[in-house]
Design a protein around this motif. Sequence first.
Motif, PDB file in Angstrom:
ATOM      1  N   TRP A 122       0.779  -1.227   0.000  1.00 21.36           N
ATOM      2  CA  TRP A 122       0.000   0.000   0.000  1.00 21.36           C
ATOM      3  C   TRP A 122       0.815   1.283   0.000  1.00 21.36           C
ATOM      4  O   TRP A 122       0.241   2.364  -0.124  1.00 21.36           O
ATOM      5  N   SER A 123       2.139   1.201   0.150  1.00 26.08           N
ATOM      6  CA  SER A 123       2.924   2.435   0.234  1.00 26.08           C
ATOM      7  C   SER A 123       2.848   3.243  -1.064  1.00 26.08           C
ATOM      8  O   SER A 123       2.602   4.460  -1.038  1.00 26.08           O
ATOM      9  N   ALA A 124       3.053   2.566  -2.200  1.00 26.20           N
ATOM     10  CA  ALA A 124       2.997   3.282  -3.477  1.00 26.20           C
ATOM     11  C   ALA A 124       1.579   3.779  -3.762  1.00 26.20           C
ATOM     12  O   ALA A 124       1.387   4.903  -4.262  1.00 26.20           O
ATOM     13  N   LEU A 125       0.573   2.953  -3.425  1.00 25.64           N
ATOM     14  CA  LEU A 125      -0.813   3.368  -3.643  1.00 25.64           C
ATOM     15  C   LEU A 125      -1.171   4.565  -2.775  1.00 25.64           C
ATOM     16  O   LEU A 125      -1.975   5.413  -3.177  1.00 25.64           O
ATOM     17  N   HIS A 126      -0.600   4.648  -1.595  1.00 25.79           N
ATOM     18  CA  HIS A 126      -0.869   5.787  -0.713  1.00 25.79           C
ATOM     19  C   HIS A 126      -0.435   7.087  -1.369  1.00 25.79           C
ATOM     20  O   HIS A 126      -1.179   8.065  -1.406  1.00 25.79           O
ATOM     21  N   LEU A 127       0.783   7.110  -1.909  1.00 23.23           N
ATOM     22  CA  LEU A 127       1.258   8.338  -2.546  1.00 23.23           C
ATOM     23  C   LEU A 127       0.464   8.660  -3.810  1.00 23.23           C
ATOM     24  O   LEU A 127       0.158   9.822  -4.080  1.00 23.23           O
ATOM     25  N   ARG A 128       0.114   7.619  -4.555  1.00 25.49           N
ATOM     26  CA  ARG A 128      -0.596   7.859  -5.807  1.00 25.49           C
ATOM     27  C   ARG A 128      -2.039   8.304  -5.583  1.00 25.49           C
ATOM     28  O   ARG A 128      -2.510   9.279  -6.179  1.00 25.49           O
ATOM     29  N   ASP A 129      -2.751   7.587  -4.708  1.00 24.63           N
ATOM     30  CA  ASP A 129      -4.186   7.841  -4.558  1.00 24.63           C
ATOM     31  C   ASP A 129      -4.495   8.956  -3.568  1.00 24.63           C
ATOM     32  O   ASP A 129      -5.455   9.708  -3.761  1.00 24.63           O
ATOM     33  N   VAL A 130      -3.709   9.093  -2.510  1.00 28.01           N
ATOM     34  CA  VAL A 130      -3.996  10.093  -1.485  1.00 28.01           C
ATOM     35  C   VAL A 130      -3.338  11.423  -1.813  1.00 28.01           C
ATOM     36  O   VAL A 130      -3.956  12.490  -1.669  1.00 28.01           O
ATOM     37  N   LEU A 131      -2.082  11.386  -2.286  1.00 27.92           N
ATOM     38  CA  LEU A 131      -1.337  12.621  -2.538  1.00 27.92           C
ATOM     39  C   LEU A 131      -1.187  12.931  -4.028  1.00 27.92           C
ATOM     40  O   LEU A 131      -0.509  13.893  -4.386  1.00 27.92           O
ATOM     41  N   ALA A 132      -1.826  12.106  -4.883  1.00 24.74           N
ATOM     42  CA  ALA A 132      -1.819  12.345  -6.336  1.00 24.74           C
ATOM     43  C   ALA A 132      -0.405  12.449  -6.898  1.00 24.74           C
ATOM     44  O   ALA A 132      -0.126  13.268  -7.783  1.00 24.74           O
ATOM     45  N   ALA A 133       0.498  11.616  -6.414  1.00 21.49           N
ATOM     46  CA  ALA A 133       1.873  11.610  -6.914  1.00 21.49           C
ATOM     47  C   ALA A 133       1.931  10.899  -8.253  1.00 21.49           C
ATOM     48  O   ALA A 133       1.170   9.958  -8.500  1.00 21.49           O
ATOM     49  N   PRO A 134       2.831  11.316  -9.159  1.00 23.75           N
ATOM     50  CA  PRO A 134       3.034  10.571 -10.410  1.00 23.75           C
ATOM     51  C   PRO A 134       3.473   9.138 -10.105  1.00 23.75           C
ATOM     52  O   PRO A 134       4.020   8.855  -9.028  1.00 23.75           O
ATOM     53  N   ALA A 135       3.274   8.232 -11.059  1.00 22.70           N
ATOM     54  CA  ALA A 135       3.569   6.819 -10.834  1.00 22.70           C
ATOM     55  C   ALA A 135       5.024   6.598 -10.424  1.00 22.70           C
ATOM     56  O   ALA A 135       5.316   5.813  -9.520  1.00 22.70           O
TER      57      ALA A 135
ATOM     58  N   HIS B 214     -12.898   0.851   1.816  1.00 24.37           N
ATOM     59  CA  HIS B 214     -14.258   1.158   1.367  1.00 24.37           C
ATOM     60  C   HIS B 214     -15.026   1.949   2.421  1.00 24.37           C
ATOM     61  O   HIS B 214     -16.075   2.537   2.122  1.00 24.37           O
ATOM     62  N   LEU B 215     -14.496   1.940   3.636  1.00 19.55           N
ATOM     63  CA  LEU B 215     -15.170   2.634   4.737  1.00 19.55           C
ATOM     64  C   LEU B 215     -14.516   3.955   5.088  1.00 19.55           C
ATOM     65  O   LEU B 215     -15.166   4.841   5.650  1.00 19.55           O
ATOM     66  N   ALA B 216     -13.203   4.084   4.795  1.00 13.57           N
ATOM     67  CA  ALA B 216     -12.468   5.301   5.141  1.00 13.57           C
ATOM     68  C   ALA B 216     -11.327   5.490   4.156  1.00 13.57           C
ATOM     69  O   ALA B 216     -10.896   4.532   3.501  1.00 13.57           O
ATOM     70  N   PRO B 217     -10.812   6.717   3.999  1.00 13.61           N
ATOM     71  CA  PRO B 217      -9.669   6.939   3.115  1.00 13.61           C
ATOM     72  C   PRO B 217      -8.451   6.121   3.557  1.00 13.61           C
ATOM     73  O   PRO B 217      -8.298   5.802   4.743  1.00 13.61           O
ATOM     74  N   LEU B 218      -7.601   5.801   2.592  1.00 11.75           N
ATOM     75  CA  LEU B 218      -6.449   4.949   2.875  1.00 11.75           C
ATOM     76  C   LEU B 218      -5.565   5.534   3.968  1.00 11.75           C
ATOM     77  O   LEU B 218      -5.077   4.800   4.840  1.00 11.75           O
ATOM     78  N   ASN B 219      -5.344   6.860   3.942  1.00  4.47           N
ATOM     79  CA  ASN B 219      -4.446   7.433   4.955  1.00  4.47           C
ATOM     80  C   ASN B 219      -5.023   7.300   6.361  1.00  4.47           C
ATOM     81  O   ASN B 219      -4.277   7.194   7.340  1.00  4.47           O
ATOM     82  N   ILE B 220      -6.334   7.264   6.494  1.00  2.00           N
ATOM     83  CA  ILE B 220      -6.961   7.053   7.808  1.00  2.00           C
ATOM     84  C   ILE B 220      -6.859   5.582   8.210  1.00  2.00           C
ATOM     85  O   ILE B 220      -6.588   5.252   9.375  1.00  2.00           O
ATOM     86  N   VAL B 221      -7.046   4.687   7.239  1.00  4.83           N
ATOM     87  CA  VAL B 221      -6.952   3.249   7.521  1.00  4.83           C
ATOM     88  C   VAL B 221      -5.548   2.869   7.997  1.00  4.83           C
ATOM     89  O   VAL B 221      -5.374   1.952   8.808  1.00  4.83           O
ATOM     90  N   LEU B 222      -4.540   3.602   7.529  1.00  2.98           N
ATOM     91  CA  LEU B 222      -3.162   3.301   7.930  1.00  2.98           C
ATOM     92  C   LEU B 222      -2.910   3.552   9.413  1.00  2.98           C
ATOM     93  O   LEU B 222      -1.866   3.153   9.943  1.00  2.98           O
TER      94      LEU B 222
END
Length: 399
Positions: free
Chosen positions: A226-239, A353-361
């Motif tokens: 989930w580390s790469a997905l966190h930056l991509r989906d939560v912080l909109a980082a390039p791939a 599905h219940l909360a944003p990824l950064n909160i789930v972390l």
Amino acid sequence: MQSSLRAARLATFVFFALNGFLIGIWVVHIPAVERRVGIGHPTLGWLLLLLGAGGFVGMRLVGPLADRFGARIVVPVSAALCAAAVVLPGVSANIWTLGVSLLALGFGNGCQDVAMNAHAVQVEHGYRRSVMSAFHATYSLGGVLAALVGARTQSWGWSPATALGMAALLGLVGAALAAPALLRPEKPHPAAVSAPVARRATPRRIWLLAGLALLLMLCEGVANDWSALHLRDVLAAPAATAALAYGVFATAMTAGRLLADRVATRFGPVAILRYGAGLAALGLMMAALSPWIPLALVGWTVFGAGLSGCVPQLFSAAGHADRNAAGANVARVAGLGYLGVLAGPAIIGPLTHLAPLNIVLILPVAFCVIAAGAANVLRPQSASVAQSDAADGRGALRS
């Protein structure tokens, strides 16, 4: 004696590196194998559960075998099984053969994992200081080498069967060359024959270690998935930038394990777990709550550095808890920890599905805090505590 101990330590490094390389070379070729068999991501996800199931069975089986026959026999045999099995996914033609191949690969990997850790405990006992973390760092370096080799062979157009076959050959040759340097089995401690109650009482502490391994290795699995997905989906980082999240985590994890033995020798395993897990909690909290990509990358780095020395100390403590049942105890801790790695995606995914990824972390942050608070489980037991455990064991047997 010292020369044979140094040779055994070098051989143990070889087996850890080989294991990391064999699993890494499989991971690099997962997309190619997926295309060859003609399956999608969901099907592959279910098939990978067979890899985990085989690993768990192998771990539980080989632990008692290592205690009975000695790591000198079990380690090279397990490494040969893992090496031979790594070629199977590359030649699988359909979903059924791939499933059987992954089950076999998981079984071989689980066997080698426990066997080499049991031998690492024996080497550490000979040195009478912490050396376990460096072995785990070598495993990581083997995975890095596999990534580099796999990228090169795929650029040359090698098929998965060819690349995995060459890796299998390397594993078999490496295991054969390193095997003679492994230590012979230790003679059972005289107390083991006359004090079976102590052995019955041992698992109470071992299960505590295993529970902590479950929590901390789940946290490692979260970083992997989930580390790469966190930056991509939560912080909109390039791939490309998002990929750095796992890169900095893995680099910090490897570097930390190279240094952790010296820290453990000076300050003790309790400090490694308490402050390491605490640092990991701080790092992941920083990453999860950061609104800036650079600060999030720092957080993932701190998370990897904090976690780096924790799990090796748990394995070491399990192996030293009962010198006559080191393999079985390491198998319990490693097996439950391995389930933690597999459980990471299963737990985090639905919660998103219940909360944003950064909160789930925040959940793995809590796990790190729990581990830090339970660090005293690594403190060597006094005679009075051991007697209390034995009494509890007798009571449990009567009940």
